[in-house]
Scaffold this active site. Structure first.
Site, PDB file in Angstrom:
ATOM      1  N   CYS A 164      44.752  40.836  46.731  1.00  0.00           N
ATOM      2  CA  CYS A 164      44.230  40.789  45.364  1.00  0.00           C
ATOM      3  C   CYS A 164      43.180  41.862  45.100  1.00  0.00           C
ATOM      4  CB  CYS A 164      43.655  39.407  45.070  1.00  0.00           C
ATOM      5  SG  CYS A 164      44.775  38.064  45.498  1.00  0.00           S
ATOM      6  N   HIS A 304      36.183  38.414  39.435  1.00  0.00           N
ATOM      7  CA  HIS A 304      37.493  38.109  40.009  1.00  0.00           C
ATOM      8  C   HIS A 304      38.004  36.800  39.420  1.00  0.00           C
ATOM      9  CE1 HIS A 304      40.724  38.496  42.827  1.00  0.00           C
ATOM     10  NE2 HIS A 304      40.440  37.360  43.441  1.00  0.00           N
ATOM     11  N   GLU A 315      32.000  33.209  44.325  1.00  0.00           N
ATOM     12  CA  GLU A 315      31.690  34.425  43.580  1.00  0.00           C
ATOM     13  C   GLU A 315      30.374  34.274  42.818  1.00  0.00           C
ATOM     14  OE1 GLU A 315      34.026  37.641  40.726  1.00  0.00           O
ATOM     15  OE2 GLU A 315      34.843  35.621  40.976  1.00  0.00           O
ATOM     16  N   LYS A 336      41.306  36.792  33.655  1.00  0.00           N
ATOM     17  CA  LYS A 336      42.446  36.080  34.233  1.00  0.00           C
ATOM     18  C   LYS A 336      42.737  34.790  33.467  1.00  0.00           C
ATOM     19  CE  LYS A 336      42.232  37.653  39.070  1.00  0.00           C
ATOM     20  NZ  LYS A 336      41.052  38.545  39.047  1.00  0.00           N
ATOM     21  N   HIS A 341      46.642  35.747  37.118  1.00  0.00           N
ATOM     22  CA  HIS A 341      46.233  36.574  38.254  1.00  0.00           C
ATOM     23  C   HIS A 341      47.351  37.555  38.570  1.00  0.00           C
ATOM     24  CE1 HIS A 341      44.582  38.112  41.796  1.00  0.00           C
ATOM     25  NE2 HIS A 341      44.198  37.002  42.405  1.00  0.00           N
ATOM     26  N   PHE A 400      43.024  38.016  49.699  1.00  0.00           N
ATOM     27  CA  PHE A 400      43.412  37.339  50.937  1.00  0.00           C
ATOM     28  C   PHE A 400      43.187  38.298  52.107  1.00  0.00           C
ATOM     29  CE2 PHE A 400      46.840  34.286  49.033  1.00  0.00           C
ATOM     30  CZ  PHE A 400      45.836  33.534  48.466  1.00  0.00           C
TER      31      PHE A 400
END
Length: 413
Positions: A164, A304, A315, A336, A341, A400
């Site tokens: 990502c 994010h 975050e 998002k 996403h 990830f």
């Protein structure tokens, strides 16, 4: 040697909320969701039946039919967004400048649709049914490869793959090429097309996605107490980065200046973020040091913000660690909530949002924010866009594998 300055001079996007910059931006500012029911394959057995699909995309509007047939959808998206970005920048690649124009476009997964189709052919029809273009259509570097072939860019060429964080790392890597003098122009960003039977099944198996199937447009809820997972999106974001003096000399429109980049690893877990946000915080700190910016100078963060329980809380902690008291004054939003996403493309489209926020002094909202979470207690610009002077903006991506990437942009005036 003095590092060279880097301008953003062109942008292109294929997204669930619009297939050009103006439509994309207006949709976000108006709080329009691109999420709906999946209509490409039967999802009756899937726990998640929704996604943010690209709509109305015709590859023939950007590339020939022959070329399109030899490209997976993720490559088609990248080529289309690149054509838009080059036109937006007013940039022509020719014999005089081709070797100083590079391409650095990432994809988190690559040609998943091609992989699935060719595997079905193998099982059903045998070895002889496999396309000779199977491998070139599948591999993740082919977005960068095909873009360079299509437009004649002969400079540095490659593909960053960091899940990502892919597109944010890609833009950061391209930024460094120009700073170091190894290229004058970089075509960069990310692209993804993973809304496929296998792609959806894989993320469903991880229990990472929202199952709010009865209300697709309300399913992506970053930072909200009712969030239950992310919603998969797709598309591409491409930007043209250009050495500042070159851009000024040719009279280019300059959207913003890229001034900082930071990237770190959590070294913690393959999919879960480090709970206290240490890795993300170090990436923020690195990017701010690189930019020469104090934490109190940050006006906007395009977060994010996936809408998963652990990511959003982590975050928030990371932002507090780096910005201190200013964390409660900075405007934060997760687009998002509208685009879903977009995986390996997410960082690029969100970087574009950060650039446009600087350009227009306007911050898109985090939609579907209705119930505050005590662990997420910052200003997430809920539900309605906000006018604000945005001199410095940040876009961050967390992937990830524990990959963290942060970019800093500044208004150009």
């Amino acid at each position: 040697m003095r590092q060279r300055r880097v301008a953003v001079t062109g942008m292109g996007v294929i997204s669930p909320v619009g297939n050009d910059i103006a439509t994309f931006w207006n949709s976000l500012v108006e709080g329009k969701s691109g999420i709906g029911y999946i209509d490409r394959f039967d999802v009756s057995a899937y726990p998640t039946k929704i996604a943010a699909q690209v709509k109305g995309f015709n590859p023939g509007d950007y590339i020939s039919r022959k070329e399109a047939r030899r490209m997976d959808k993720f490559v088609q998206f990248a080529c289309a967004a690149t054509r838009m970005a080059l036109e937006d920048a007013g940039l022509t690649i020719n014999a005089e400048n081709a070797d100083r124009v590079g391409v650095w476009i990432g994809s988190g997964i690559g040609g998943l649709e091609t992989f699935e189709m060719q595997h079905q052919n193998l099982l059903g029809k045998g070895v002889g049914s496999i396309s000779p273009f199977f491998i070139p259509m599948l591999i993740a570097n082919m977005a960068a490869g095909q873009v360079s072939i299509l437009f004649g860019a002969k400079g540095p060429n490659g593909c960053t793959v960091t899940a990502c964080a892919t597109a944010t790392n890609s833009i950061g890597d391209a930024f460094r090429f120009i700073q170091r003098g190894e290229a004058d122009v970089m075509i960069t960003g990310g692209t993804e097309a993973s809304i496929t039977p296998l792609g959806m099944a894989g993320f469903c198996a991880m229990k990472a996605m929202s199952t709010r199937n009865d209300e697709p447009e309300k399913a992506s809820r970053p930072f909200d107490a009712g969030r239950d997972g992310f919603v998969m999106g797709e598309g591409a974001g491409i930007v043209i980065l250009e050495e500042m003096e070159r851009a000024l000399q040719r009279g280019a429109r300059i959207y913003a200046e890229v001034i900082g980049y930071g990237t770190t690893a959590d070294a913690y877990h393959v999919v879960q973020p480090e709970p206290e946000g240490d890795g993300a915080a170090r990436a923020f700190a690195m990017a701010l040091r690189d930019a020469g910016i104090a934490p109190g100078e940050v006006d906007y963060i395009n977060a994010h913000g996936t809408g998963t329980e652990f990511n959003d809380a982590m975050e928030t902690r990371a932002i507090k660690k780096i910005l201190g008291k200013h964390a409660y004054e900075v405007a934060i939003s997760s687009t998002k909530s509208m685009t879903g996403h977009m995986l390996g493309a997410a960082g690029a489209v969100e970087f574009i949002v950060a650039v446009l926020a600087c350009k227009h002094d306007l911050i898109p909202p985090t939609i579907n924010y209705t119930t505050p979470d005590p662990d997420c207690d910052l200003d997430y610009v809920p539900n309605t866009a906000r006018r604000r002077n945005v001199r410095v903006a940040i876009s961050d991506s967390l992937g990830f594998g524990g990959h963290n990437a942060v970019l800093v942009v500044r208004k150009f005036a």
